[in-house]
Design a protein around this motif. Structure first.
Motif, PDB file in Angstrom:
ATOM      1  N   LYS A 303      -1.824  27.832  51.389  1.00 16.94           N
ATOM      2  CA  LYS A 303      -1.191  26.516  51.337  1.00 16.94           C
ATOM      3  C   LYS A 303      -2.142  25.487  50.738  1.00 16.94           C
ATOM      4  O   LYS A 303      -1.741  24.614  49.958  1.00 16.94           O
ATOM      5  CB  LYS A 303      -0.758  26.095  52.744  1.00 16.94           C
ATOM      6  CG  LYS A 303       0.025  24.784  52.789  1.00 16.94           C
ATOM      7  CD  LYS A 303       0.427  24.438  54.212  1.00 16.94           C
ATOM      8  CE  LYS A 303       1.441  25.423  54.743  1.00 16.94           C
ATOM      9  NZ  LYS A 303       1.920  25.043  56.103  1.00 16.94           N
ATOM     10  N   LYS A 304      -3.442  25.597  51.095  1.00 13.98           N
ATOM     11  CA  LYS A 304      -4.446  24.683  50.542  1.00 13.98           C
ATOM     12  C   LYS A 304      -4.558  24.847  49.031  1.00 13.98           C
ATOM     13  O   LYS A 304      -4.679  23.857  48.290  1.00 13.98           O
ATOM     14  CB  LYS A 304      -5.797  24.964  51.203  1.00 13.98           C
ATOM     15  CG  LYS A 304      -6.910  24.019  50.775  1.00 13.98           C
ATOM     16  CD  LYS A 304      -8.203  24.337  51.529  1.00 13.98           C
ATOM     17  CE  LYS A 304      -9.341  23.403  51.093  1.00 13.98           C
ATOM     18  NZ  LYS A 304     -10.601  23.715  51.817  1.00 13.98           N
ATOM     19  N   ALA A 305      -4.502  26.084  48.552  1.00 14.15           N
ATOM     20  CA  ALA A 305      -4.574  26.345  47.109  1.00 14.15           C
ATOM     21  C   ALA A 305      -3.357  25.766  46.393  1.00 14.15           C
ATOM     22  O   ALA A 305      -3.474  25.148  45.333  1.00 14.15           O
ATOM     23  CB  ALA A 305      -4.687  27.848  46.854  1.00 14.15           C
ATOM     24  N   GLU A 306      -2.190  25.957  46.986  1.00 21.08           N
ATOM     25  CA  GLU A 306      -0.967  25.442  46.364  1.00 21.08           C
ATOM     26  C   GLU A 306      -0.973  23.921  46.319  1.00 21.08           C
ATOM     27  O   GLU A 306      -0.520  23.315  45.341  1.00 21.08           O
ATOM     28  CB  GLU A 306       0.249  25.965  47.129  1.00 21.08           C
ATOM     29  CG  GLU A 306       0.443  27.476  46.947  1.00 21.08           C
ATOM     30  CD  GLU A 306       1.512  28.044  47.863  1.00 21.08           C
ATOM     31  OE1 GLU A 306       1.896  27.340  48.826  1.00 21.08           O
ATOM     32  OE2 GLU A 306       1.941  29.192  47.629  1.00 21.08           O
ATOM     33  N   LYS A 307      -1.497  23.271  47.365  1.00 20.82           N
ATOM     34  CA  LYS A 307      -1.593  21.810  47.363  1.00 20.82           C
ATOM     35  C   LYS A 307      -2.546  21.318  46.276  1.00 20.82           C
ATOM     36  O   LYS A 307      -2.405  20.203  45.776  1.00 20.82           O
ATOM     37  CB  LYS A 307      -2.063  21.314  48.732  1.00 20.82           C
ATOM     38  CG  LYS A 307      -0.988  21.371  49.814  1.00 20.82           C
ATOM     39  CD  LYS A 307      -1.512  20.805  51.129  1.00 20.82           C
ATOM     40  CE  LYS A 307      -0.429  20.816  52.202  1.00 20.82           C
ATOM     41  NZ  LYS A 307      -0.931  20.288  53.498  1.00 20.82           N
TER      42      LYS A 307
END
Length: 425
Positions: A303-307
């Motif tokens: 999720k952090k990468a996608e953000k």
């Protein structure tokens, strides 16, 4: 027997160079480094051999600082990867250690074989190889590691090494040789004992400092893991609440669908079904692994990468059980993905990508691949180094974890793509 004296001097200078190279980290390739060393240090050794032969130990001892130590220090400083206190401490430590053996053998030779140089020759012949074995096997692994990952505190230690050099040289040679001042021998012996003790204490202190730092980093990672699991459990709890709400409303929605179908109001029916499907999707939880800790880590970091605007390609086939501890495996995964995110964030949006794949057959392999800016250096063990203070712990932690469980970590960088393979059991 003058030839034994000359051989022992050459032997001392040669092994001083070897011991220093064991602890030295060059900024250039070793081939280029050795070419420069041979072209500059060889003439220095020849010149100093002539000076030693002409002036003897009394006249040459204090002069050696200017004719040999200082010029060689300048040459190696130019070639050194670390142009700070780390280099000067290493240089002073090796120089004073070799010098101590030189002075001790001179004193022993004066009292036991003053006219033949046999004791000087034999002791030096044996002492330097033994010292090299100890340095290479015991000191070098620790020292190289500490040099690479501890940048502060070396300046003061270098000053200590320089003062040792000056002190033992003056006591040994000024105003005359210490053998002509036997009442000062106890002071020199104390210096000879004190110097290696201080050096070992300094290295031990630096190593403990590094271990404390690594332990604090590990504790930070563990706290982050707990935070990740807590966040994941909260996400699951919220999804369960939404699902219970949807289940409560399910009967009413089915009645609405049946009414629209009976009235042949198909457009309204399809719109209502689409609305209900969107509500149902909100209750969906993506599971990456059946293991709660690993699933939490993957969920949070993906999720952090996608953000961060990093397209992530996934492919997971985790084994049912892990020989490695789940917490340690989760930590390695967290480090790998976080390193990949940091590397991608240095690039323009259109060049960012990440790929995470896990295979369990025929072998358990984890691959993390990402784009990066094309700049990476590896240490002698093939582990990427980060020149920034306080960084680089993640890759070392990954390599240590794989080695601990009998596996292997491989790091590759080519064409702007960095790839990590974790071969596990």
């Amino acid at each position: 027997m003058e030839v034994l004296k000359e051989i022992s001097v050459i032997w001392s200078l040669l092994h001083a160079l070897i011991i220093f190279l064991f602890l030295f980290e060059p900024r250039y390739a070793w081939k280029k480094t050795m070419t420069v060393i041979l072209a500059t240090i060889t003439p220095l050794i020849v010149i100093n051999m002539v000076l030693f032969t002409v002036l003897e130990i009394n006249g040459y001892g204090t002069l050696m600082l200017v004719t040999l130590s200082l010029p060689s220090c300048i040459v190696f400083w130019f070639l050194s990867k670390y142009r700070d206190g780390r280099f000067f401490f290493t240089f002073c430590m090796v120089d004073t250690t070799v010098l101590e053996i030189v002075y001790i053998t001179n004193i022993l030779n004066h009292y036991f074989t003053p006219d033949t140089y046999i004791v000087m020759f034999v002791v030096r012949l044996l002492a330097y190889p033994v010292l090299e074995i100890l340095v290479y096997r015991k000191l070098r692994p620790i020292f190289i590691h500490v040099q690479a990952h501890t940048k502060r505190g070396w300046g003061l230690f270098a000053v200590i090494g320089f003062l040792f050099y000056v002190a033992i040289t003056l006591i040994m040679t000024y105003p005359t040789s210490v053998v002509e001042r036997p009442h000062q021998l106890p002071v020199l012996i104390i210096m000879f004992i004190l110097m290696p003790v201080i050096y070992l204490h300094i290295i031990s202190t630096l190593r403990r400092q590094q271990m404390v730092y690594e332990q604090s980093q590990q504790e930070s990672i563990m706290r982050l893991q707990v935070s990740n699991v807590t966040a994941r459990m909260k996400e699951i709890a919220e999804a369960n609440d939404r699902f219970r709400e949807e289940r409560h409303n399910f009967r009413h929605k089915m009645k609405a669908i049946a009414s629209l179908a009976a009235a042949h109001q198909y457009e309204e029916l399809f719109a209502l079904i689409e609305e209900y499907e969107e509500d149902l999707q909100k209750t969906k939880i993506v599971r990456y692994s059946q293991n709660a800790i690993i699933d939490a880590v993957l969920a949070i970091y993906i999720k952090k990468a996608e953000k961060a605007g990093i397209p992530v390609k996934l492919g997971f086939a985790f084994p049912d059980t892990f020989e490695a501890g789940e917490s340690e495996l989760a930590t390695a995964l967290a480090n790998a993905i976080e390193n990949a995110i940091h590397a991608c964030e240095k690039l323009p949006q259109e060049k960012r990508f990440m790929e995470i794949k896990v295979l369990c057959k025929p072998k358990f392999i984890i691959m993390v691949r990402n784009s990066f800016d094309g700049t990476v250096t590896f240490d002698e063990e093939g582990i990427p180094q980060n020149p920034e203070e306080g960084h680089g712990f993640g890759t070392r932690s990954i390599a240590a974890f794989c080695k601990k469980i009998g596996g292997q970590a491989e790091f590759h960088a080519e064409g702007g793509v960095f790839t990590l393979f974790m071969h596990l059991k």
